[in-house]
Design an enzyme around this catalytic site. Structure first.
Site, PDB file in Angstrom:
ATOM      1  N   SER A   1       0.733  -1.063  -0.024  1.00 17.67           N
ATOM      2  CA  SER A   1      -0.189   0.079   0.024  1.00 17.67           C
ATOM      3  C   SER A   1       0.767   1.435   0.063  1.00 17.67           C
ATOM      4  O   SER A   1       0.101   2.186  -0.173  1.00 17.67           O
ATOM      5  CB  SER A   1      -0.938   0.037   1.058  1.00 17.67           C
ATOM      6  OG  SER A   1      -2.004  -0.991   1.001  1.00 17.67           O
TER       7      SER A   1
ATOM      8  N   LYS B   1       0.033   3.674  -2.688  1.00 17.52           N
ATOM      9  CA  LYS B   1      -0.911   4.756  -2.574  1.00 17.52           C
ATOM     10  C   LYS B   1      -0.489   6.143  -2.220  1.00 17.52           C
ATOM     11  O   LYS B   1      -1.403   6.980  -2.521  1.00 17.52           O
ATOM     12  CB  LYS B   1      -1.890   4.333  -1.497  1.00 17.52           C
ATOM     13  CG  LYS B   1      -2.680   3.205  -1.834  1.00 17.52           C
ATOM     14  CD  LYS B   1      -3.495   2.585  -0.709  1.00 17.52           C
ATOM     15  CE  LYS B   1      -4.145   1.021  -1.087  1.00 17.52           C
ATOM     16  NZ  LYS B   1      -4.526   0.384  -0.080  1.00 17.52           N
TER      17      LYS B   1
ATOM     18  N   SER C   1      -6.424   3.374   4.021  1.00 20.17           N
ATOM     19  CA  SER C   1      -6.002   2.560   2.681  1.00 20.17           C
ATOM     20  C   SER C   1      -6.868   1.712   1.943  1.00 20.17           C
ATOM     21  O   SER C   1      -6.822   0.653   1.583  1.00 20.17           O
ATOM     22  CB  SER C   1      -4.949   1.541   3.222  1.00 20.17           C
ATOM     23  OG  SER C   1      -3.892   1.026   2.528  1.00 20.17           O
TER      24      SER C   1
ATOM     25  N   LYS D   1       2.413   6.360   6.090  1.00 18.56           N
ATOM     26  CA  LYS D   1       1.645   5.203   5.598  1.00 18.56           C
ATOM     27  C   LYS D   1       2.296   3.894   5.538  1.00 18.56           C
ATOM     28  O   LYS D   1       3.381   3.657   5.391  1.00 18.56           O
ATOM     29  CB  LYS D   1       1.440   5.540   3.849  1.00 18.56           C
ATOM     30  CG  LYS D   1       0.753   4.544   3.155  1.00 18.56           C
ATOM     31  CD  LYS D   1      -0.713   5.033   3.193  1.00 18.56           C
ATOM     32  CE  LYS D   1      -1.720   3.888   2.642  1.00 18.56           C
ATOM     33  NZ  LYS D   1      -1.738   2.810   3.607  1.00 18.56           N
TER      34      LYS D   1
END
Length: 325
Positions: free
Chosen positions: A99, A102, A159, A272
């Site tokens: 992720s 992203k 997410s 993140k």
């Protein structure tokens, strides 16, 4: 007298006859100084690349952290004021970004959305495939009308895969076309060991990067005020929608995993998280220690969502060693 009149008429025609020839010459000369579209595009690309400061290697490790002490198999720490790499561990090895993908999804979306207050409809067609892939979701529903800004928070904090694809389809028409835009941005930034195949980070063999490339990306993205605001938020409540009249409240996966943990002499400002079986536990974080700002990218830590969050452990280990004695 008649002969003289004819001669004068001939002389008066010469400028008229020369005018088309003069226009042709000027057109040819002018064309030579108009850059061809390809040359113009190369100049624009060079200017964009030049605006991104390259990371600078440190002559010796400035952080007393042994690479062997880290749970992550790849890591890089960068001081933002001078783009200096203070620590790295296998920073140019190929990784699966999970992720952390992203980050690119969000910054490309921000740069290509003319109106962040625009309402975007999330089509039913994309949800079934995401459910089957067991993708992380923000909590939006099929046919929900959602503000673009709320989708961006849905990308970064919980997410949410449906937020990623909703933005991608609105901007590019399909996730695949949006991934091409992500690769174009990666090329502009000099991320030469990166290739994106999707917006979510779901595992794909040819979806890869390095922690060094991700450091370049995060350094760039943090210069955007909208991205920085989202990246450093611990929570966000969306506006009312046709499916959620009271909105939805998101919580950052990084701040949730961080809990009450703190670092000496500063704080972790944003981050993140990422995880797939193939990628391991990953983290991209942004911190301030002793009035200096840093970014740390780690990947490949063992564990999963139910184990100790070794990506968070590594961040605390590194940042705690930055405090000046």
């Amino acid at each position: 007298m008649a002969q003289r009149i004819r001669i004068k008429k001939r002389k008066s025609r010469k400028p008229v006859l020369l005018l088309p020839l003069l226009l042709v010459v000027l057109a040819v000369l002018g064309y030579r100084y108009i850059p061809e579209p390809q040359h113009l595009w190369e100049k624009i690309s060079e200017d964009r690349t030049a605006a991104v400061s390259p990371l600078k290697p440190e002559t010796q490790s400035a952080v007393p952290v042994s690479a062997g002490r880290l749970n992550s198999s790849q890591a890089i720490l960068v001081r933002l004021k001078d783009q200096r790499i203070l620590m790295e561990k296998n920073s140019e090895e190929k990784i699966y970004p999970a992720s952390l993908t992203k980050i690119m999804t969000a910054i490309v979306a921000i740069e290509n959305l003319p109106d962040l207050q625009e309402q975007i409809k999330l089509p039913q067609s994309m949800f079934q495939e995401l459910y089957q892939a067991n993708a992380t979701m923000a909590g939006f529903q099929p046919d929900e009308q959602v503000r673009a800004m709320d989708l961006l928070y849905g990308v970064m904090l919980p997410s949410g895969a449906e937020s990623c694809i909703g933005l991608a389809e609105r901007i590019a028409g399909s996730e695949r076309k949006f991934a091409l835009m992500m690769n174009q941005k990666a090329a502009e930034l000099g991320m030469n060991h990166t290739n994106f195949e999707n917006t979510t980070g779901l595992h794909a063999k040819n979806h890869y990067t390095t922690v060094k490339d991700l450091a370049v990306l995060l350094n760039y993205a943090l210069q955007n005020d909208t991205f920085r605001e989202i990246f450093t938020s611990s929570r966000h409540s969306t506006q009312s929608t046709n499916k959620h009249p009271g909105g939805i409240t998101f919580y950052s996966t990084m701040f949730t995993a961080l809990g009450n943990s703190r670092i000496r002499g500063g704080e972790i400002l944003g981050g993140k998280t990422g995880y797939t079986d193939e990628a391991g536990l990953c983290l991209a974080s942004f911190a301030q220690v002793d009035k200096e700002h840093y970014i740390l990218i780690t990947a490949g830590a063992k564990g999963n969502h139910n184990s100790e969050q070794y990506n968070i452990t590594d961040a605390l280990t590194v940042y705690n060693r930055l405090e000046k004695e």
